[in-house]
Design a protein around this motif. Structure first.
Motif, short mmCIF file in Angstrom:
data_model
loop_
_atom_site.label_atom_id
_atom_site.label_comp_id
_atom_site.label_asym_id
_atom_site.label_seq_id
_atom_site.Cartn_x
_atom_site.Cartn_y
_atom_site.Cartn_z
N ASN A 57 0.79 -1.24 0.00
CA ASN A 57 0.00 0.00 0.00
C ASN A 57 0.81 1.28 0.00
OD1 ASN A 57 -2.53 -1.37 0.04
ND2 ASN A 57 -2.23 -1.80 2.22
N GLY A 58 2.13 1.17 -0.12
CA GLY A 58 2.93 2.37 -0.25
C GLY A 58 3.48 2.89 1.06
N ARG A 59 3.99 4.13 1.02
CA ARG A 59 4.75 4.68 2.14
C ARG A 59 3.99 5.72 2.96
NH1 ARG A 59 10.06 3.25 1.72
NH2 ARG A 59 10.75 2.45 -0.29
N ILE A 60 2.79 6.09 2.54
CA ILE A 60 1.95 6.99 3.35
C ILE A 60 0.68 6.23 3.65
CG2 ILE A 60 0.75 9.20 3.44
CD1 ILE A 60 2.89 10.33 1.60
N LEU A 61 0.50 5.85 4.90
CA LEU A 61 -0.51 4.84 5.26
C LEU A 61 -1.54 5.37 6.24
CD1 LEU A 61 2.02 1.89 5.69
CD2 LEU A 61 0.48 2.25 3.75
N ASP A 62 -2.80 5.00 5.98
CA ASP A 62 -3.91 5.35 6.86
C ASP A 62 -4.55 4.12 7.50
OD1 ASP A 62 -4.04 8.26 6.33
OD2 ASP A 62 -4.52 7.60 4.30
N ASP A 63 -4.16 2.94 7.04
CA ASP A 63 -4.75 1.71 7.56
C ASP A 63 -3.76 0.57 7.36
OD1 ASP A 63 -6.56 0.14 8.82
OD2 ASP A 63 -8.11 0.23 7.27
N ALA A 90 16.39 -6.82 9.86
CA ALA A 90 15.97 -7.69 8.75
C ALA A 90 15.99 -6.90 7.44
CB ALA A 90 14.62 -8.33 9.03
N THR A 91 14.82 -6.50 6.93
CA THR A 91 14.77 -5.66 5.73
C THR A 91 15.08 -4.22 6.15
OG1 THR A 91 13.06 -7.07 4.80
CG2 THR A 91 13.35 -4.93 3.77
N ILE A 92 16.23 -3.73 5.73
CA ILE A 92 16.75 -2.47 6.27
C ILE A 92 16.32 -1.27 5.42
CG2 ILE A 92 18.85 -1.18 6.83
CD1 ILE A 92 18.36 -3.50 8.70
N GLY A 93 15.94 -0.18 6.11
CA GLY A 93 15.80 1.12 5.47
C GLY A 93 14.43 1.48 4.94
N GLU A 94 13.51 0.53 4.87
CA GLU A 94 12.15 0.87 4.40
C GLU A 94 11.47 1.75 5.46
OE1 GLU A 94 11.03 0.22 1.44
OE2 GLU A 94 12.80 -0.93 0.89
N HIS A 95 10.76 2.75 5.00
CA HIS A 95 10.10 3.62 5.97
C HIS A 95 8.76 4.10 5.42
CE1 HIS A 95 11.58 6.90 3.46
NE2 HIS A 95 10.92 7.79 4.20
N ALA A 96 7.92 4.58 6.33
CA ALA A 96 6.59 5.06 5.93
C ALA A 96 6.12 6.11 6.93
CB ALA A 96 5.59 3.90 5.88
#
Length: 409
Positions: A57-63, A90-96
């Motif tokens: 669902n991407g990097r800007i999340l409402d649910d 684990a999976t490094i660097g992903e952010h939201a």
């Protein structure tokens, strides 16, 4: 306008303060409520974020995809809305950026702006600068049982805040950067939505043109067939299988060379070789991987780099027609089962079986229509995927340019 000139004009001579992450944010780890306690999960309405949420669902999340109950919340405290999650193990660097009150699993470090900075920073600006922090995370990991970020360095990582002594002007600058970057992300999002719609359209027309369902009248097919019959033949009777795996050593795979190698999975060309080995001649082939649902069409000479691939050479049908038909019917009837013994029994419709020339003409017309959609939705050199790639590159260029504030030595 150059990168430096743009930033100089934006700042107008104002200073930039570099604030460490630990000074700007409250940092707390996420957690996973016990899966064995049903009361933590059944009927839950509190968002609980995992990596799958970002992937889907991407990097800007409402649910979130999964939810928990109030009973699962430690001390009844949720992370505040307008906070960020960073994957630091684990999976490094992903952010939201999370817009609602929430919890997240233990792979995430949660960053909530401290009270003294709430009125002086724009969270969307911090989210965009988060890509620089994400790059830093990927370069600063330690390895034990799994990768994890150097959290001491993470806390010390500095984020630029323009005009620290003029909060209103600082926010104006931050919001202007956000406005520009939002425009680029909106363009990419529109193209991505268009690609999704076109893929659905392609699947619809592919099914319409290849199912030959007498219970669902199709005027295009009726006109194309002109009353001719359609015979359903098993794929194994339409193609010959060619098996010529090469025994390749590691040194055969090179960055430059004259001969493509197609390896296990048939999903893409993985390398080149200059070694003199037996290659399949230039022809049209449909490639099917025993351990992959991917089906590929190629029309060039190549080396088969794995035993598991099935190289199919149509003997009584158009190769592109077989590619489209097999892709459609294999997925529908076999439900992604991955064994050639079953796949070769997939029945492919062959129009005008008693008139080979006319049969090929009809197949080519169907291919002509489907290839237009295929190029639009799958081509990396043209169509929407290429356009999305270019827009993403443009967005990343401007993101780096707009956030490259001068830092004192």
């Amino acid at each position: 306008m150059s990168e430096a000139n743009f930033l100089e004009k934006l700042l107008g001579g104002a200073e930039v303060e570099w604030v460490p992450v630990a000074e700007l944010f409250h940092l707390k780890n996420g957690y996973t409520p016990s899966k064995s306690k049903k009361e933590f999960w059944e009927g839950g309405n509190i968002p609980w974020f995992r990596m799958d949420d970002i992937r889907q669902n991407g990097r800007i999340l409402d649910d979130s995809l999964q939810k928990i109950t109030e009973a699962a919340v430690k001390a009844g405290k949720l992370f505040a809305p307008n906070s960020m999650i960073f994957s630091t193990s684990a999976t490094i660097g992903e952010h939201a950026l999370i817009n609602v009150p929430y919890l997240a699993n233990q792979r995430f470090t949660n960053l909530t702006v401290k009270e003294e900075y709430i009125e002086t920073v724009d969270i969307k600006y911090l989210y965009y600068y988060g890509f620089h922090l994400a790059d830093w995370c990927k370069k600063n990991t330690t390895m034990s049982s799994f990768a994890s970020v150097d959290m001491d360095g993470f806390r010390k990582f500095e984020i630029p805040i323009p005009c620290p002594d003029e909060p209103e002007r600082s926010l104006e600058i931050q919001k202007e950067i956000v406005r520009i970057l939002d425009a680029f992300t909106a363009m990419t999002a529109e193209l991505t939505a268009e690609l999704t719609a076109r893929k659905k359209q392609y699947n619809h027309y592919r099914d319409q043109l290849l199912t030959f369902n007498a219970d669902e009248p199709n005027h295009f097919l009726e006109q194309l067939l002109g009353g001719a019959e359609v015979e359903w033949l098993p794929l194994g009777g339409i193609v010959n299988t060619v098996t010529a795996p090469a025994k390749l050593k590691k040194e055969s795979y090179q960055e430059t060379g004259s001969m493509p190698i197609i390896d296990q999975g048939a999903s893409f060309i993985t390398g080149y070789t200059d070694i003199e080995i037996k290659a399949l001649p230039v022809d049209e082939y449909v490639i099917f991987g025993d351990h992959s649902e991917h089906i590929k069409y190629v029309d060039f000479s190549f080396v088969q780099g794995a035993d598991g691939l099935k190289i199919l050479k149509p003997k009584s049908a158009n190769a592109r027609y077989v590619y489209h038909a097999f892709q459609c019917l294999y997925k529908k009837e076999l439900n992604y089962k991955r064994h050639w013994s079953k796949a070769k029994e997939t029945f492919i419709p062959i129009p005008c079986p008693d008139e080979p020339e006319r049969s090929l003409e009809i197949q080519k017309e169907i291919v002509r229509v489907l290839d237009k959609f295929d190029a639009l939705t799958n081509s990396i050199s043209e169509g929407l995927p290429r356009e999305i790639e270019l827009r993403q590159q443009q967005y990343e260029y401007y993101r780096d340019m707009l956030l490259n504030f001068p830092k004192p030595d």
